[in-house]
Design an enzyme around this catalytic site. Sequence first.
Site, PDB file in Angstrom:
ATOM      1  N   GLY A  10       0.815  -1.281   0.051  1.00  0.00           N
ATOM      2  CA  GLY A  10       0.064   0.045  -0.072  1.00  0.00           C
ATOM      3  C   GLY A  10       0.835   1.423   0.045  1.00  0.00           C
ATOM      4  O   GLY A  10       2.086   1.211  -0.062  1.00  0.00           O
ATOM      5  N   LEU A  12       1.341   3.777   2.359  1.00  0.00           N
ATOM      6  CA  LEU A  12       2.238   3.885   3.581  1.00  0.00           C
ATOM      7  C   LEU A  12       3.212   2.566   3.594  1.00  0.00           C
ATOM      8  O   LEU A  12       4.342   2.645   3.868  1.00  0.00           O
ATOM      9  CB  LEU A  12       1.325   3.882   4.550  1.00  0.00           C
ATOM     10  CG  LEU A  12       2.307   4.101   5.936  1.00  0.00           C
ATOM     11  CD1 LEU A  12       3.166   5.365   6.268  1.00  0.00           C
ATOM     12  CD2 LEU A  12       1.131   4.093   7.125  1.00  0.00           C
ATOM     13  N   ASP A  36      -3.788 -12.651   4.333  1.00  0.00           N
ATOM     14  CA  ASP A  36      -5.008 -12.280   4.391  1.00  0.00           C
ATOM     15  C   ASP A  36      -5.623 -11.998   5.882  1.00  0.00           C
ATOM     16  O   ASP A  36      -5.945 -12.886   6.460  1.00  0.00           O
ATOM     17  CB  ASP A  36      -5.827 -13.131   3.755  1.00  0.00           C
ATOM     18  CG  ASP A  36      -7.352 -12.630   3.604  1.00  0.00           C
ATOM     19  OD1 ASP A  36      -7.644 -11.606   4.190  1.00  0.00           O
ATOM     20  OD2 ASP A  36      -8.172 -13.032   2.590  1.00  0.00           O
ATOM     21  N   ILE A  37      -5.589 -10.771   6.289  1.00  0.00           N
ATOM     22  CA  ILE A  37      -5.996 -10.409   7.694  1.00  0.00           C
ATOM     23  C   ILE A  37      -7.260 -10.978   8.232  1.00  0.00           C
ATOM     24  O   ILE A  37      -7.379 -11.046   9.329  1.00  0.00           O
ATOM     25  CB  ILE A  37      -5.683  -8.957   8.235  1.00  0.00           C
ATOM     26  CG1 ILE A  37      -6.384  -8.096   7.439  1.00  0.00           C
ATOM     27  CG2 ILE A  37      -4.123  -8.795   8.064  1.00  0.00           C
ATOM     28  CD1 ILE A  37      -6.493  -6.789   7.931  1.00  0.00           C
ATOM     29  N   ALA A  60      -5.666  -1.853   5.355  1.00  0.00           N
ATOM     30  CA  ALA A  60      -7.075  -1.259   5.985  1.00  0.00           C
ATOM     31  C   ALA A  60      -7.952  -1.387   4.502  1.00  0.00           C
ATOM     32  O   ALA A  60      -7.457  -1.462   3.489  1.00  0.00           O
ATOM     33  CB  ALA A  60      -6.741  -0.146   6.526  1.00  0.00           C
ATOM     34  N   THR A 101      -7.205   6.998  11.726  1.00  0.00           N
ATOM     35  CA  THR A 101      -7.581   7.993  10.939  1.00  0.00           C
ATOM     36  C   THR A 101      -8.246   9.057  11.539  1.00  0.00           C
ATOM     37  O   THR A 101      -8.724   8.817  12.685  1.00  0.00           O
ATOM     38  CB  THR A 101      -8.525   7.471   9.777  1.00  0.00           C
ATOM     39  OG1 THR A 101      -9.090   8.401   8.895  1.00  0.00           O
ATOM     40  CG2 THR A 101      -9.497   6.704  10.452  1.00  0.00           C
ATOM     41  N   ASP A 102      -8.125  10.314  10.922  1.00  0.00           N
ATOM     42  CA  ASP A 102      -8.985  11.270  11.469  1.00  0.00           C
ATOM     43  C   ASP A 102     -10.427  11.183  11.450  1.00  0.00           C
ATOM     44  O   ASP A 102     -11.243  11.888  12.144  1.00  0.00           O
ATOM     45  CB  ASP A 102      -8.748  12.796  10.819  1.00  0.00           C
ATOM     46  CG  ASP A 102      -8.945  12.693   9.330  1.00  0.00           C
ATOM     47  OD1 ASP A 102      -8.285  11.723   8.781  1.00  0.00           O
ATOM     48  OD2 ASP A 102      -9.491  13.483   8.570  1.00  0.00           O
ATOM     49  N   TYR A 125     -16.681   3.939   7.039  1.00  0.00           N
ATOM     50  CA  TYR A 125     -15.059   3.680   7.150  1.00  0.00           C
ATOM     51  C   TYR A 125     -14.644   4.373   8.456  1.00  0.00           C
ATOM     52  O   TYR A 125     -13.982   3.514   8.989  1.00  0.00           O
ATOM     53  CB  TYR A 125     -14.203   4.694   6.083  1.00  0.00           C
ATOM     54  CG  TYR A 125     -12.931   4.893   6.438  1.00  0.00           C
ATOM     55  CD1 TYR A 125     -12.092   3.795   6.096  1.00  0.00           C
ATOM     56  CD2 TYR A 125     -12.527   6.094   6.564  1.00  0.00           C
ATOM     57  CE1 TYR A 125     -10.810   3.917   6.297  1.00  0.00           C
ATOM     58  CE2 TYR A 125     -11.136   6.371   6.653  1.00  0.00           C
ATOM     59  CZ  TYR A 125     -10.168   5.289   6.532  1.00  0.00           C
ATOM     60  OH  TYR A 125      -8.909   5.479   6.765  1.00  0.00           O
TER      61      TYR A 125
END
Length: 281
Positions: A10, A12, A36-37, A60, A101-102, A125
Site C-alpha cells: 500500500g 504507506l 489475508d488479515i 486497511a 484515521t482522523d 469507514y
Amino acid sequence: MKVLVTGADGQLGQDVVQLFRNHGHEVVACNRSKLDITKQSQCQQVIREEHPAAIIHCAAYTAVDQAETDVDRAYEVNAVGTRNVAVAAESIGAKLIYISTDYVFNGRGNQPYNEYDNTDPQGIYGKSKRAGEVLIQSLSSRFFIVRTSWVFGEQGANFVKTMMKLGVERDQLKVVHDQVGSPTYTVDLAQFLLQLVETEQYGIYHASNSGICSWYEFAEEIFKQCSISAELLPCTTEEFPRPAPRPQYSVMEPLSIRTNGFELLPHWKDALARYIAGSTN
C-alpha cells in the site's frame, strides 16, 4: 529488530518497508496474498512462524465512499482483520502499531482534536476504523494507535497526484475550501513509526505533518510548487456531494508526540516540496 508489515504494498506500507530495511531492521513484507488479515488461522500461522518483535499494521479498507454500501467488508477488514492481527501479536508478545484515521472524529469541531478527545465517527469507514481501535485496546498490551490524515506518497492514488494531473489537463478546477485538515507525507509518517516502534511509549498518537490548510489551499500550494497555471476556484462541500460524509474540521493536535518527547513532523509545505522533488526526478 524483526518487523512484520501488513498491507506492505500500500501507499504507506511500501515506504515503511523501505525505510525500516534501510535502517537495518529485518522486514517481513506481507501483502494480501501472503497474509489475508481476515483469515484468523492464517494470521496466527504467519505471525507465529515469522515471530516478529513488532508488527506495523498498515492493511486497511480505505475506500471511504464504497464503505457506505460495502459495510460488511469494511468491518471484516478494519475490525475483524485488526482483531486477528492483535490476537496473533499478543500471543507472541509482539509490539503492535495500528494505523488509524482522523475519520474517527465527527469533524464538526473548531479546535484541534487531541488523542483523548471523544471519538464520534460519522461514516462506515470511520466507524470501522474506530472498531479496530477498540479491539486493539481490548486485546493488546503493547500497542500504539497512530491516527493520521490526508495521506500522500509515491505509491497509489492521492490528492497531490490528482491535482498535478488535472492541473495540466484542465484550464480551470474547483476544489472544496470548507474542509480543513493537515496533509501527511508517507515518508515522514514512516520515519515517525520507525522512532516509535523502538520505544515502549505505548498509547494513542496523532501524527500528521505540521500546519493546517483547506483542500483548496493544499491544491493552491501544489499548483504553486509545480508551476501549474490552471485557474483554481474554491467551492463548498455541498457542490460536490459524496456518499460518505467528510469531516469539515479534522485537524489533530499532536499532544502525545510532544508529551512523549518526540519531534513534531515537518510542515506540510516542506513535505510537499520533498515529495514533488522526488516524483519529478
